[in-house]
Write a protein that holds these residues in place. Structure first.
Motif, short mmCIF file in Angstrom:
data_model
loop_
_atom_site.label_atom_id
_atom_site.label_comp_id
_atom_site.label_asym_id
_atom_site.label_seq_id
_atom_site.Cartn_x
_atom_site.Cartn_y
_atom_site.Cartn_z
N ILE A 251 -6.82 -22.70 37.24
CA ILE A 251 -6.22 -24.04 37.28
C ILE A 251 -7.25 -25.15 37.50
O ILE A 251 -7.22 -26.17 36.81
CB ILE A 251 -5.09 -24.10 38.33
N PRO A 252 -8.20 -24.99 38.46
CA PRO A 252 -9.23 -26.03 38.60
C PRO A 252 -10.02 -26.25 37.32
O PRO A 252 -10.38 -27.38 36.98
CB PRO A 252 -10.13 -25.50 39.72
N GLU A 253 -10.30 -25.16 36.59
CA GLU A 253 -11.04 -25.27 35.34
C GLU A 253 -10.30 -26.14 34.34
O GLU A 253 -10.89 -26.95 33.62
CB GLU A 253 -11.26 -23.86 34.75
N ILE A 254 -8.97 -26.04 34.32
CA ILE A 254 -8.15 -26.82 33.37
C ILE A 254 -7.97 -28.25 33.85
O ILE A 254 -8.18 -29.20 33.09
CB ILE A 254 -6.78 -26.14 33.19
N ILE B 193 -13.94 -32.30 43.61
CA ILE B 193 -14.21 -31.76 44.95
C ILE B 193 -12.94 -31.80 45.80
O ILE B 193 -12.63 -30.85 46.53
CB ILE B 193 -15.34 -32.54 45.65
N SER B 194 -12.18 -32.90 45.70
CA SER B 194 -10.93 -33.02 46.47
C SER B 194 -9.94 -31.92 46.09
O SER B 194 -9.30 -31.31 46.96
CB SER B 194 -10.31 -34.39 46.23
N LEU B 195 -9.82 -31.67 44.78
CA LEU B 195 -8.93 -30.60 44.31
C LEU B 195 -9.42 -29.25 44.83
O LEU B 195 -8.61 -28.41 45.29
CB LEU B 195 -8.88 -30.59 42.79
N SER B 196 -10.71 -29.02 44.78
CA SER B 196 -11.29 -27.76 45.23
C SER B 196 -11.04 -27.52 46.72
O SER B 196 -10.69 -26.41 47.14
CB SER B 196 -12.79 -27.72 44.95
N VAL B 197 -11.20 -28.58 47.51
CA VAL B 197 -10.97 -28.47 48.96
C VAL B 197 -9.49 -28.20 49.24
O VAL B 197 -9.15 -27.36 50.08
CB VAL B 197 -11.44 -29.74 49.68
N GLY B 198 -8.60 -28.91 48.54
CA GLY B 198 -7.16 -28.71 48.73
C GLY B 198 -6.76 -27.28 48.41
O GLY B 198 -6.02 -26.64 49.18
#
Length: 351
Positions: free
Chosen positions: A142-145, A156-161
């Motif tokens: 999902i982060p890749e998309i 980075i915010s998405l990754s931390v969440g």
């Protein structure tokens, strides 16, 4: 074999200290550090085997995976500090495919040579691969998309969440397995096999040895990270290959040795728990922890992998699901997993 590893530690660890102080050639020290870490990992494997006999296959497998992954976590933190984000992401990829295909494959293959048909707890295996499918698809794909249309700050915010959610879910999974549903799906045979054995070391001695070994690995790993660039230039290895293959194999040496040993002794519950449970811990705990820790360094690490890494991890998970879904293993299934690992290894080497 144990004496050989003790000799390697007695020679390798002092040489690691002396070599780093006197600045011996990086290529030479790379070999010394790797052999020393693998030798120390064997001691960690013996200690966790003793704990497995005392605590049972679930907790023993979890302890083995945790201390084994502690080595890779330490290596990765030092790599993050050095700004080697690509190596860390690649080593996470290598851990996933290495644990599932290399460790799982060798366990099934070696155990299958001695025993024509080996059984393991299919309920635990299905629970773990179900969570693993979720973590790889949701946390890595999902982060890749989503980040295709995001800037670095939002990435980075998405990754931390995602990392915070994954850590909470992993802790909930441990609570489910070890507290609310402990023993509900456990086979009686595996528990009886464990109780028949006498541990090599007492619980207290095993824990002390694990702690000391982890400290020794922490020092050696920190020195190992500094040799990556020189070794890569010398042999023409890419950052991706070093992370996926070299760091992953060295970092997971303790799990490799323990899982194969357990399979050879027909303790497939422990072997499968190490291979799949360790991968689960990497995806749901170690990777998220590294994302959060990276915030303390100048360059933060997003939970975004390259397309080859994503495809390799997803393929490994689905292949493992097909293999373990019947609760039995044999040497040919192990050979199949190993073949997949070597094919991916060739691909990463040539990238």
């Amino acid at each position: 074999m144990n004496k050989i590893f003790l000799i390697l530690i007695a020679i390798g660890f002092p040489l690691s200290v002396i070599g780093s102080l006197l600045h011996f050639p990086s290529v030479l020290m790379f070999g010394v550090y790797c052999l020393t870490i693998i030798a120390i990992a064997s001691i960690m494997g013996r200690a966790t085997e003793s704990l497995t006999i005392v605590a049972g296959p679930r907790i023993g497998g979890l302890l083995n995976a945790t201390f084994g992954n502690a080595v890779e976590l330490i290596i990765s933190i030092f790599a993050l500090k050095a700004g080697l984000i690509g190596v860390v992401l690649a080593s996470l990829t290598g851990s996933v495919i290495g644990n599932l295909l290399l460790v799982g494959g060798l366990s099934f293959f070696i155990g299958g040579i001695k025993f024509k048909r080996q059984r393991f707890n299919v309920f635990d295996a299905r629970h773990n691969v179900g969570l693993l499918t979720f973590s790889i698809i949701v946390a890595f794909v999902i982060p890749e998309i989503f980040t295709q249309s995001m800037n670095d700050t939002k990435t980075i915010s998405l990754s931390v969440g995602i990392s915070v959610i994954m850590i909470i879910l992993y802790l909930a999974a441990l609570f489910f397995k070890l507290v609310t549903h402990r023993g509900v799906y456990q086979t009686k045979e595996s528990e009886e096999n464990i109780k028949e054995e006498v541990p090599e070391w007492s619980k207290g001695k095993a824990i002390i040895i694990l702690a000391l070994a982890t400290l020794a690995v922490a020092y050696t790993s920190e020195r190992l990270v500094h040799t990556f660039q020189a070794v890569g230039e010398k042999f023409g290895w890419s950052e991706l290959f070093i992370g996926v293959i070299i760091v992953a194999i060295v970092g997971n040496a303790a799990e490799h040795a323990s899982a194969i040993l357990m399979a050879y002794k027909d303790k497939m519950d422990v072997a499968v728990e190490i291979a799949i449970g360790s991968t689960l811990q990497i995806a749901m705990f170690v990777a998220p922890i590294l994302v959060i820790v990276s915030l303390l360094f100048p360059v933060s690490m997003p939970l975004v992998f390259s397309l080859p890494e994503i495809i390799a991890m997803v393929t490994s998970v689905f292949l493992t699901i097909v293999i373990v879904n019947d609760g039995e293993s044999n040497w040919f299934e192990g050979a199949t997993l190993l073949a997949a690992y070597f094919i991916m290894g060739i691909g990463f080497y040539l990238l």
